[in-house]
Design an enzyme around this catalytic site. Structure first.
Site, PDB file in Angstrom:
ATOM      1  N   SER A  22       0.813  -1.226   0.000  1.00 20.25           N
ATOM      2  CA  SER A  22       0.000   0.000   0.000  1.00 20.25           C
ATOM      3  C   SER A  22       0.845   1.274   0.000  1.00 20.25           C
ATOM      4  O   SER A  22       0.499   2.233  -0.702  1.00 20.25           O
ATOM      5  CB  SER A  22      -0.972   0.003   1.183  1.00 20.25           C
ATOM      6  OG  SER A  22      -1.873  -1.065   1.045  1.00 20.25           O
ATOM      7  N   THR A  67      -5.083  -3.249   8.349  1.00 21.87           N
ATOM      8  CA  THR A  67      -4.958  -4.594   7.812  1.00 21.87           C
ATOM      9  C   THR A  67      -4.873  -5.606   8.943  1.00 21.87           C
ATOM     10  O   THR A  67      -5.047  -5.259  10.118  1.00 21.87           O
ATOM     11  CB  THR A  67      -3.786  -4.663   6.794  1.00 21.87           C
ATOM     12  OG1 THR A  67      -3.817  -5.939   6.171  1.00 21.87           O
ATOM     13  CG2 THR A  67      -2.422  -4.440   7.434  1.00 21.87           C
ATOM     14  N   LYS A  71      -8.817  -5.599  11.503  1.00 23.74           N
ATOM     15  CA  LYS A  71      -9.965  -5.133  10.716  1.00 23.74           C
ATOM     16  C   LYS A  71     -11.296  -5.124  11.472  1.00 23.74           C
ATOM     17  O   LYS A  71     -12.183  -4.338  11.153  1.00 23.74           O
ATOM     18  CB  LYS A  71     -10.097  -5.975   9.442  1.00 23.74           C
ATOM     19  CG  LYS A  71      -9.053  -5.637   8.389  1.00 23.74           C
ATOM     20  CD  LYS A  71      -9.289  -6.437   7.129  1.00 23.74           C
ATOM     21  CE  LYS A  71      -8.402  -5.952   6.009  1.00 23.74           C
ATOM     22  NZ  LYS A  71      -8.674  -6.628   4.740  1.00 23.74           N
ATOM     23  N   ASN A  92     -11.422  -1.469   6.549  1.00 22.64           N
ATOM     24  CA  ASN A  92     -10.020  -1.433   6.097  1.00 22.64           C
ATOM     25  C   ASN A  92      -9.540  -0.009   5.856  1.00 22.64           C
ATOM     26  O   ASN A  92      -8.389   0.199   5.492  1.00 22.64           O
ATOM     27  CB  ASN A  92      -9.832  -2.275   4.819  1.00 22.64           C
ATOM     28  CG  ASN A  92     -10.408  -1.586   3.610  1.00 22.64           C
ATOM     29  OD1 ASN A  92     -11.391  -0.855   3.709  1.00 22.64           O
ATOM     30  ND2 ASN A  92      -9.791  -1.778   2.469  1.00 22.64           N
ATOM     31  N   ASP A 107     -12.770  -2.830   0.505  1.00 22.60           N
ATOM     32  CA  ASP A 107     -12.553  -4.144  -0.121  1.00 22.60           C
ATOM     33  C   ASP A 107     -13.762  -4.503  -0.990  1.00 22.60           C
ATOM     34  O   ASP A 107     -13.644  -5.227  -1.983  1.00 22.60           O
ATOM     35  CB  ASP A 107     -12.377  -5.236   0.947  1.00 22.60           C
ATOM     36  CG  ASP A 107     -10.994  -5.202   1.573  1.00 22.60           C
ATOM     37  OD1 ASP A 107     -10.057  -4.673   0.943  1.00 22.60           O
ATOM     38  OD2 ASP A 107     -10.849  -5.709   2.708  1.00 22.60           O
ATOM     39  N   ALA A 132     -14.091 -17.322   5.540  1.00 20.00           N
ATOM     40  CA  ALA A 132     -15.212 -16.607   6.172  1.00 20.00           C
ATOM     41  C   ALA A 132     -14.684 -15.533   7.119  1.00 20.00           C
ATOM     42  O   ALA A 132     -15.365 -15.130   8.050  1.00 20.00           O
ATOM     43  CB  ALA A 132     -16.113 -17.592   6.923  1.00 20.00           C
ATOM     44  N   ALA A 135     -11.965 -10.554   4.949  1.00 26.82           N
ATOM     45  CA  ALA A 135     -11.945 -10.346   3.498  1.00 26.82           C
ATOM     46  C   ALA A 135     -13.122 -11.062   2.843  1.00 26.82           C
ATOM     47  O   ALA A 135     -13.797 -10.508   1.960  1.00 26.82           O
ATOM     48  CB  ALA A 135     -10.625 -10.857   2.933  1.00 26.82           C
ATOM     49  N   TYR A 227      -1.839 -11.975  -2.363  1.00 27.74           N
ATOM     50  CA  TYR A 227      -0.851 -11.552  -3.357  1.00 27.74           C
ATOM     51  C   TYR A 227       0.549 -11.834  -2.849  1.00 27.74           C
ATOM     52  O   TYR A 227       0.827 -11.786  -1.676  1.00 27.74           O
ATOM     53  CB  TYR A 227      -1.028 -10.082  -3.744  1.00 27.74           C
ATOM     54  CG  TYR A 227      -0.853  -9.092  -2.631  1.00 27.74           C
ATOM     55  CD1 TYR A 227      -1.958  -8.619  -1.938  1.00 27.74           C
ATOM     56  CD2 TYR A 227       0.397  -8.621  -2.273  1.00 27.74           C
ATOM     57  CE1 TYR A 227      -1.820  -7.697  -0.913  1.00 27.74           C
ATOM     58  CE2 TYR A 227       0.544  -7.692  -1.243  1.00 27.74           C
ATOM     59  CZ  TYR A 227      -0.568  -7.245  -0.569  1.00 27.74           C
ATOM     60  OH  TYR A 227      -0.423  -6.347   0.447  1.00 27.74           O
ATOM     61  N   GLY A 248      -4.207 -11.271  -6.773  1.00 31.21           N
ATOM     62  CA  GLY A 248      -4.650 -10.474  -5.631  1.00 31.21           C
ATOM     63  C   GLY A 248      -4.286  -9.004  -5.734  1.00 31.21           C
ATOM     64  O   GLY A 248      -4.936  -8.146  -5.118  1.00 31.21           O
TER      65      GLY A 248
HETATM   66  P1  ATR Z   1      -8.808 -11.881   6.740  1.00 33.17           P
HETATM   67  O1  ATR Z   1      -9.201 -10.654   7.486  1.00 33.17           O
HETATM   68  O2  ATR Z   1      -7.606 -11.685   5.848  1.00 33.17           O
HETATM   69  O3  ATR Z   1      -9.948 -12.508   6.017  1.00 33.17           O
HETATM   70  P2  ATR Z   1      -9.042 -13.751   8.900  1.00 33.17           P
HETATM   71  O4  ATR Z   1     -10.252 -13.017   9.371  1.00 33.17           O
HETATM   72  O5  ATR Z   1      -8.032 -14.186   9.913  1.00 33.17           O
HETATM   73  O6  ATR Z   1      -8.243 -12.908   7.829  1.00 33.17           O
HETATM   74  O7  ATR Z   1      -9.546 -15.028   8.065  1.00 33.17           O
HETATM   75  C1  ATR Z   1      -8.680 -15.997   7.575  1.00 33.17           C
HETATM   76  C2  ATR Z   1      -9.481 -17.046   6.794  1.00 33.17           C
HETATM   77  O8  ATR Z   1      -8.566 -17.992   6.244  1.00 33.17           O
HETATM   78  C3  ATR Z   1     -10.470 -17.830   7.643  1.00 33.17           C
HETATM   79  O9  ATR Z   1     -11.594 -18.143   6.862  1.00 33.17           O
HETATM   80  C4  ATR Z   1      -9.659 -19.094   7.971  1.00 33.17           C
HETATM   81  O10 ATR Z   1     -10.439 -20.247   8.248  1.00 33.17           O
HETATM   82  P3  ATR Z   1     -10.998 -20.535   9.756  1.00 33.17           P
HETATM   83  O11 ATR Z   1     -12.222 -19.685   9.896  1.00 33.17           O
HETATM   84  O12 ATR Z   1     -11.264 -21.968   9.769  1.00 33.17           O
HETATM   85  O13 ATR Z   1      -9.884 -20.109  10.674  1.00 33.17           O
HETATM   86  C5  ATR Z   1      -8.942 -19.315   6.667  1.00 33.17           C
HETATM   87  N1  ATR Z   1      -7.726 -20.136   6.804  1.00 33.17           N
HETATM   88  C6  ATR Z   1      -6.523 -19.740   7.276  1.00 33.17           C
HETATM   89  N2  ATR Z   1      -5.635 -20.759   7.232  1.00 33.17           N
HETATM   90  C7  ATR Z   1      -6.298 -21.828   6.705  1.00 33.17           C
HETATM   91  C8  ATR Z   1      -5.919 -23.173   6.388  1.00 33.17           C
HETATM   92  N3  ATR Z   1      -4.691 -23.633   6.614  1.00 33.17           N
HETATM   93  N4  ATR Z   1      -6.869 -23.986   5.845  1.00 33.17           N
HETATM   94  C9  ATR Z   1      -8.119 -23.536   5.606  1.00 33.17           C
HETATM   95  N5  ATR Z   1      -8.539 -22.271   5.889  1.00 33.17           N
HETATM   96  C10 ATR Z   1      -7.639 -21.421   6.424  1.00 33.17           C
END
Ligand code: ATR
Length: 284
Positions: A22, A67, A71, A92, A107, A132, A135, A227, A248
């Site tokens: 950024s 970030t 968030k 964000n 986003d 979920a 993002a 990314y 990304g």
């Molecule tokens: P962001 O704000 O970037 O979306 P986050 O809120 O921490 O970051 O969300 C990370 C996402 O990546 C979640 O959906 C997470 O799944 P869980 O809800 O089960 O934690 C998913 N994620 C991260 N590592 C993973 C992995 N090794 N396998 C599957 N899903 C993963």
């Protein structure tokens, strides 16, 4: 760029923040338009978030991005949320005006603009989102109104359920959820035009792997919002399968342009911002 006592300060808070592109994008825009502004990274630990936000306000910072991992957590330190940010439940971008901190989520604009620039209209395509988290919530919210079919698959089913509950309350539209397994993903891909990875798999330090077949359907479009300097494993795999891919950096670019416009009220020089990203990636 000459920083003086009159220079306006913008920034990004996160932990880690060293990897963020950024500053490159935003400073290229300020420079292109000859604006006396600078954008700097601030590494802020979760335990220091409240103090840091108070500091940014008292030091006269005009706007900043937020970030991972702040968030959602930052919401309690803001004075007001814009409606989209409130509906998404994650922010964000923060604008500070008249000493008030207002939270936004760009986003949502970022993903739609990235899709449109790549010739994909959300209204004419079905989507499967992996993840979920913050993002994924923004992307699902941005797509739900127009897409004919939206599925969210997440490792932790409960979190997908939370996303669905919130989204249906806000939009009244149906959304399909399931856990992220190879079997469920394979089944969904039969009905999916565009697959979006919104998990953190592929980011530095995340050794996870998306549970997916080696050969993807050739007519699938694969958009990985993660990314990296080079293509992520998912993008490489999609290319090998002959799929169209979106990197990304596209979403990064358009969420940045939307934040720039919110802060400055000036149209973002998107081409310059894109060029800065490309040349920075090549220079590393
Ligand atoms: P962001 O704000 O970037 O979306 P986050 O809120 O921490 O970051 O969300 C990370 C996402 O990546 C979640 O959906 C997470 O799944 P869980 O809800 O089960 O934690 C998913 N994620 C991260 N590592 C993973 C992995 N090794 N396998 C599957 N899903 C993963």
């Amino acid at each position: 760029m000459l920083v003086t006592g009159k220079t306006s300060v913008y920034g990004i808070i996160g932990d880690p923040v060293e990897h963020s592109l950024s500053p490159v994008i935003q400073n290229s825009a300020f420079e292109k338009l000859g604006m006396d502004c600078v954008y700097v990274p601030f590494r802020v630990a979760t335990s220091a978030l409240g103090v840091a936000v108070r500091g940014l306000r008292s030091q006269g910072v005009i706007g900043f991005n937020v970030t991972v991992p702040h968030k959602t957590e930052i919401i309690k330190y803001l004075d007001k949320l814009d409606l989209i940010a409130k509906n998404v439940g994650a922010i964000n971008t923060v604008k500070i005006a008249q000493n008030k901190l207002v939270g936004y989520n760009t986003d949502t604009t970022g993903v739609v603009e990235a899709l449109k620039t790549n010739g994909i209209s959300p209204g004419d395509n079905t989507f499967t989102i992996l993840g979920a988290g913050g993002a994924a919530k923004a992307i699902a919210y941005a797509l739900i109104e127009s897409t004919p079919r939206l599925t969210v698959l997440n490792r932790t089913f409960e979190k997908a359920r939370g996303l669905k509950r919130n989204l249906m309350r806000r939009s009244g539209k149906e959304i399909k959820i399931d856990s992220l397994t190879k079997r469920n993903l394979e089944r969904e891909l039969l009905k999916t035009d565009v697959l979006i990875n919104a998990t953190s798999i592929g980011m530095k330090g995340n050794l996870g792997k998306i549970p997916i077949e080696d050969n993807l359907p050739q007519d699938l479009v694969v958009f990985d919002i993660v990314y990296d300097r080079c293509d992520t494993e998912l993008v490489r795999q999609a290319k090998r399968s002959g799929c169209r891919t979106i990197r990304g950096t596209e979403m990064l670019l358009y969420q940045a342009a939307a934040a720039f416009e919110l802060w400055t009220g000036v149209k973002a020089p998107v081409d310059t911002m894109r060029d800065s990203l490309v040349s920075f990636e090549f220079s590393r």
